[in-house]
Design an enzyme around this catalytic site. Sequence first.
Site, mmCIF file in Angstrom:
data_model
loop_
_atom_site.group_PDB
_atom_site.id
_atom_site.type_symbol
_atom_site.label_atom_id
_atom_site.label_comp_id
_atom_site.label_asym_id
_atom_site.label_seq_id
_atom_site.Cartn_x
_atom_site.Cartn_y
_atom_site.Cartn_z
ATOM 1 N N SER A 1 68.652 31.985 95.280
ATOM 2 C CA SER A 1 69.312 32.247 96.559
ATOM 3 C C SER A 1 70.750 32.664 96.273
ATOM 4 C CB SER A 1 69.296 30.990 97.432
ATOM 5 O OG SER A 1 70.171 31.120 98.529
ATOM 6 N N TYR B 1 70.925 21.876 97.672
ATOM 7 C CA TYR B 1 70.290 23.194 97.737
ATOM 8 C C TYR B 1 71.001 24.192 96.819
ATOM 9 C CZ TYR B 1 68.456 27.586 99.517
ATOM 10 O OH TYR B 1 67.875 28.834 99.609
#
Length: 265
Positions: free
Chosen positions: A149, A162
């Site tokens: 990401s 995350y």
Amino acid sequence: MTGSAASRTDEGRYVLITGASSGIGAELAWLYAAQGRPLLLWGRDAARLEAVAVRARACGVTVQTRVLDLADGAAAIAALRADDAAHPIGIAILAAGLGDMRRSDDVVEKAEDVLRLGLVNYATPSAMAAAAAECMVARGRGHIVMLASVAAFHALPFAAAYSGSKAGLKRFAEAQQMALAPLGIGVTLVSPGFVDTPMSRRVVGAKPFLQSAPSAARRIARAVARNQPHLVFPFVFSVLRLVDTLVPWPLKRRILAAIRADQTD
């Protein structure tokens, strides 16, 4: 493992896709099915996974499914080796991931959430990539895809687990690329921004440069076909990544600390 039997002509053409029951994983399944590639589809939700498989089988390809929680890394490694022994994998796309962040009413991230994100977003896909590499090196060909990401580029205080787990996966993929390139195995790291998936729909707030899941799948498939080492999209995040390297850390820290985000359950 469920699905119809494979023919010998399918050997080495199978595409393994984790996280195939929705979002980018599902779109990639349908895209590769349309290209005539047999599939190994993994997901946590049996009903949704089977719905994806039914649509893929309508293209006339063999589709095998497996329901598995990637928090169990040892089970995932064993399952990959078993699947590869039965249906040699040509492309392994490790698309499964979790996107939890600290809620606005939480003081800190929950320890259990941090552990689960570390397992599902980093430890298990890295171990699966290593297991896939073992199988592919023995055949002298293959391609591994890992979905990170753009969050991996930044230390996000509201999503430490995350961003940290995706940063770990990014570093692992970059190292594995260098290790496997001389052995004829391709590795593509994918770093998307916001993509319209069930995971991103839980995020409360602005989602700049939102991409559709079908568009994301097409970009990824093209990157694999070109043996592209790193795919960042949309392009603006590549520019922002360069700008980020020029910003002094004290200023960067103030900017990141000021960002607010939340998500629904």
